[in-house]
Motif scaffolding. Sequence first.
Motif, PDB file in Angstrom:
ATOM      1  N   ASN A   1       0.871  -1.171   0.000  1.00 13.26           N
ATOM      2  CA  ASN A   1       0.000   0.000   0.000  1.00 13.26           C
ATOM      3  C   ASN A   1       0.904   1.215   0.000  1.00 13.26           C
ATOM      4  O   ASN A   1       1.743   1.369   0.880  1.00 13.26           O
ATOM      5  N   LEU A   2       0.740   2.075  -0.985  1.00 13.90           N
ATOM      6  CA  LEU A   2       1.622   3.224  -1.110  1.00 13.90           C
ATOM      7  C   LEU A   2       1.163   4.371  -0.222  1.00 13.90           C
ATOM      8  O   LEU A   2      -0.009   4.749  -0.261  1.00 13.90           O
ATOM      9  N   PRO A   3       2.069   4.952   0.561  1.00 16.50           N
ATOM     10  CA  PRO A   3       1.729   6.150   1.319  1.00 16.50           C
ATOM     11  C   PRO A   3       1.402   7.289   0.352  1.00 16.50           C
ATOM     12  O   PRO A   3       1.811   7.271  -0.812  1.00 16.50           O
ATOM     13  N   GLU A   4       0.694   8.280   0.839  1.00 12.84           N
ATOM     14  CA  GLU A   4       0.275   9.392  -0.021  1.00 12.84           C
ATOM     15  C   GLU A   4       1.448  10.132  -0.638  1.00 12.84           C
ATOM     16  O   GLU A   4       1.344  10.636  -1.752  1.00 12.84           O
ATOM     17  N   ASP A   5       2.566  10.218   0.074  1.00 15.32           N
ATOM     18  CA  ASP A   5       3.704  10.976  -0.455  1.00 15.32           C
ATOM     19  C   ASP A   5       4.697  10.100  -1.228  1.00 15.32           C
ATOM     20  O   ASP A   5       5.806  10.532  -1.527  1.00 15.32           O
ATOM     21  N   ALA A   6       4.309   8.880  -1.599  1.00 14.17           N
ATOM     22  CA  ALA A   6       5.212   7.963  -2.298  1.00 14.17           C
ATOM     23  C   ALA A   6       5.668   8.554  -3.629  1.00 14.17           C
ATOM     24  O   ALA A   6       4.874   9.094  -4.391  1.00 14.17           O
ATOM     25  N   LYS A   7       6.967   8.448  -3.866  1.00 16.43           N
ATOM     26  CA  LYS A   7       7.573   8.930  -5.106  1.00 16.43           C
ATOM     27  C   LYS A   7       8.322   7.763  -5.743  1.00 16.43           C
ATOM     28  O   LYS A   7       8.978   6.977  -5.044  1.00 16.43           O
TER      29      LYS A   7
ATOM     30  N   TRP B   1      17.635   2.378  -6.253  1.00 16.24           N
ATOM     31  CA  TRP B   1      17.141   1.492  -5.190  1.00 16.24           C
ATOM     32  C   TRP B   1      18.202   0.438  -4.870  1.00 16.24           C
ATOM     33  O   TRP B   1      18.512   0.199  -3.705  1.00 16.24           O
ATOM     34  N   GLN B   2      18.798  -0.186  -5.889  1.00 12.97           N
ATOM     35  CA  GLN B   2      19.835  -1.197  -5.676  1.00 12.97           C
ATOM     36  C   GLN B   2      21.070  -0.591  -5.013  1.00 12.97           C
ATOM     37  O   GLN B   2      21.664  -1.195  -4.118  1.00 12.97           O
ATOM     38  N   GLN B   3      21.454   0.624  -5.438  1.00 15.76           N
ATOM     39  CA  GLN B   3      22.610   1.294  -4.837  1.00 15.76           C
ATOM     40  C   GLN B   3      22.375   1.554  -3.350  1.00 15.76           C
ATOM     41  O   GLN B   3      23.269   1.364  -2.520  1.00 15.76           O
ATOM     42  N   LEU B   4      21.165   1.980  -3.021  1.00 18.07           N
ATOM     43  CA  LEU B   4      20.846   2.253  -1.623  1.00 18.07           C
ATOM     44  C   LEU B   4      20.882   0.978  -0.787  1.00 18.07           C
ATOM     45  O   LEU B   4      21.424   0.955   0.321  1.00 18.07           O
ATOM     46  N   LEU B   5      20.325  -0.102  -1.326  1.00 18.96           N
ATOM     47  CA  LEU B   5      20.327  -1.368  -0.588  1.00 18.96           C
ATOM     48  C   LEU B   5      21.740  -1.918  -0.426  1.00 18.96           C
ATOM     49  O   LEU B   5      22.099  -2.429   0.635  1.00 18.96           O
ATOM     50  N   GLU B   6      22.559  -1.803  -1.451  1.00 22.28           N
ATOM     51  CA  GLU B   6      23.945  -2.261  -1.361  1.00 22.28           C
ATOM     52  C   GLU B   6      24.730  -1.417  -0.355  1.00 22.28           C
ATOM     53  O   GLU B   6      25.532  -1.947   0.415  1.00 22.28           O
ATOM     54  N   GLY B   7      24.482  -0.122  -0.361  1.00 24.13           N
ATOM     55  CA  GLY B   7      25.147   0.749   0.606  1.00 24.13           C
ATOM     56  C   GLY B   7      24.746   0.416   2.030  1.00 24.13           C
ATOM     57  O   GLY B   7      25.575   0.400   2.939  1.00 24.13           O
TER      58      GLY B   7
ATOM     59  N   SER C   1      23.796  -2.512   3.077  1.00 27.54           N
ATOM     60  CA  SER C   1      24.463  -3.773   3.398  1.00 27.54           C
ATOM     61  C   SER C   1      25.923  -3.552   3.780  1.00 27.54           C
ATOM     62  O   SER C   1      26.500  -4.345   4.521  1.00 27.54           O
ATOM     63  N   ALA C   2      26.504  -2.485   3.268  1.00 28.62           N
ATOM     64  CA  ALA C   2      27.907  -2.162   3.556  1.00 28.62           C
ATOM     65  C   ALA C   2      28.056  -1.331   4.830  1.00 28.62           C
ATOM     66  O   ALA C   2      29.143  -0.864   5.144  1.00 28.62           O
ATOM     67  N   GLY C   3      26.949  -1.105   5.549  1.00 29.29           N
ATOM     68  CA  GLY C   3      27.043  -0.411   6.830  1.00 29.29           C
ATOM     69  C   GLY C   3      26.595   1.029   6.822  1.00 29.29           C
ATOM     70  O   GLY C   3      26.655   1.697   7.846  1.00 29.29           O
ATOM     71  N   LYS C   4      26.150   1.528   5.692  1.00 31.10           N
ATOM     72  CA  LYS C   4      25.661   2.905   5.656  1.00 31.10           C
ATOM     73  C   LYS C   4      24.170   2.907   5.971  1.00 31.10           C
ATOM     74  O   LYS C   4      23.532   1.859   6.011  1.00 31.10           O
ATOM     75  N   ILE C   5      23.639   4.087   6.208  1.00 32.49           N
ATOM     76  CA  ILE C   5      22.205   4.180   6.456  1.00 32.49           C
ATOM     77  C   ILE C   5      21.551   4.934   5.312  1.00 32.49           C
ATOM     78  O   ILE C   5      22.188   5.738   4.637  1.00 32.49           O
ATOM     79  N   ILE C   6      20.287   4.626   5.110  1.00 34.57           N
ATOM     80  CA  ILE C   6      19.527   5.303   4.071  1.00 34.57           C
ATOM     81  C   ILE C   6      18.819   6.482   4.726  1.00 34.57           C
ATOM     82  O   ILE C   6      18.044   6.308   5.662  1.00 34.57           O
ATOM     83  N   ASP C   7      19.108   7.664   4.223  1.00 32.46           N
ATOM     84  CA  ASP C   7      18.525   8.893   4.749  1.00 32.46           C
ATOM     85  C   ASP C   7      17.290   9.235   3.914  1.00 32.46           C
ATOM     86  O   ASP C   7      17.402   9.681   2.773  1.00 32.46           O
ATOM     87  N   PHE C   8      16.120   9.010   4.499  1.00 32.90           N
ATOM     88  CA  PHE C   8      14.875   9.273   3.794  1.00 32.90           C
ATOM     89  C   PHE C   8      14.461  10.736   3.872  1.00 32.90           C
ATOM     90  O   PHE C   8      13.466  11.122   3.299  1.00 32.90           O
ATOM     91  N   THR C   9      15.239  11.552   4.595  1.00 36.30           N
ATOM     92  CA  THR C   9      14.886  12.974   4.656  1.00 36.30           C
ATOM     93  C   THR C   9      15.352  13.715   3.414  1.00 36.30           C
ATOM     94  O   THR C   9      14.898  14.815   3.153  1.00 36.30           O
ATOM     95  N   SER C  10      16.276  13.127   2.652  1.00 36.55           N
ATOM     96  CA  SER C  10      16.704  13.783   1.409  1.00 36.55           C
ATOM     97  C   SER C  10      15.815  13.307   0.257  1.00 36.55           C
ATOM     98  O   SER C  10      15.194  12.261   0.323  1.00 36.55           O
TER      99      SER C  10
ATOM    100  N   PRO D   1      15.979  12.539  -3.755  1.00 38.29           N
ATOM    101  CA  PRO D   1      15.532  11.221  -3.308  1.00 38.29           C
ATOM    102  C   PRO D   1      16.393  10.741  -2.140  1.00 38.29           C
ATOM    103  O   PRO D   1      17.370  11.393  -1.785  1.00 38.29           O
ATOM    104  N   PRO D   2      16.057   9.597  -1.559  1.00 37.86           N
ATOM    105  CA  PRO D   2      16.862   9.087  -0.448  1.00 37.86           C
ATOM    106  C   PRO D   2      18.328   8.956  -0.852  1.00 37.86           C
ATOM    107  O   PRO D   2      18.641   8.732  -2.030  1.00 37.86           O
ATOM    108  N   ALA D   3      19.198   9.106   0.128  1.00 31.13           N
ATOM    109  CA  ALA D   3      20.635   9.026  -0.129  1.00 31.13           C
ATOM    110  C   ALA D   3      21.302   8.228   0.986  1.00 31.13           C
ATOM    111  O   ALA D   3      20.740   8.071   2.076  1.00 31.13           O
ATOM    112  N   LEU D   4      22.492   7.754   0.699  1.00 32.67           N
ATOM    113  CA  LEU D   4      23.270   7.042   1.710  1.00 32.67           C
ATOM    114  C   LEU D   4      24.031   8.034   2.561  1.00 32.67           C
ATOM    115  O   LEU D   4      24.480   9.067   2.085  1.00 32.67           O
ATOM    116  N   SER D   5      24.156   7.725   3.824  1.00 28.32           N
ATOM    117  CA  SER D   5      24.985   8.537   4.708  1.00 28.32           C
ATOM    118  C   SER D   5      25.716   7.608   5.664  1.00 28.32           C
ATOM    119  O   SER D   5      25.320   6.466   5.881  1.00 28.32           O
ATOM    120  N   GLU D   6      26.786   8.109   6.198  1.00 29.64           N
ATOM    121  CA  GLU D   6      27.557   7.346   7.163  1.00 29.64           C
ATOM    122  C   GLU D   6      26.806   7.338   8.485  1.00 29.64           C
ATOM    123  O   GLU D   6      26.263   8.346   8.906  1.00 29.64           O
TER     124      GLU D   6
END
Length: 132
Positions: A19-25, A32-38, A40-49, A51-56
Amino acid sequence: MKTFYSQSVPGFYVEGISNLPEDAKEISETLWQQLLEGQSAGKIIDFTSKPPALSEYVRTPEDYMTEATAQKTALRLEADNKIAPLDDAIALGIATDEERASYDKWRKYRVLLNRVDISAAPDITWPISPVQ
């Protein structure tokens, strides 16, 4: 298959499955694959940016203390489990010389372990286990 992300309900969503939230983009499969791989490598996905981005992930002092507490508990449990049957053998008067020596080493290790100050995490010098 289209993949989406949401900032209000942080996460990824697949069209037709979630079910998609109203603000789904929509997000590209590549990102998506880059974020998941990142992740897995210990980074976190920042959903405040957008689109989402990886951060330490920066671990806090509380994180280190939580990890140290868990490690100390696990090491203490290991020591307790090694000491108990040796204690039984000694109490029953049937311990071998090797068991008595092992018993003393494990008890000393447990005392040193109890003296570990977890507030010093992550700079803790752990006592050396008798099995090493």
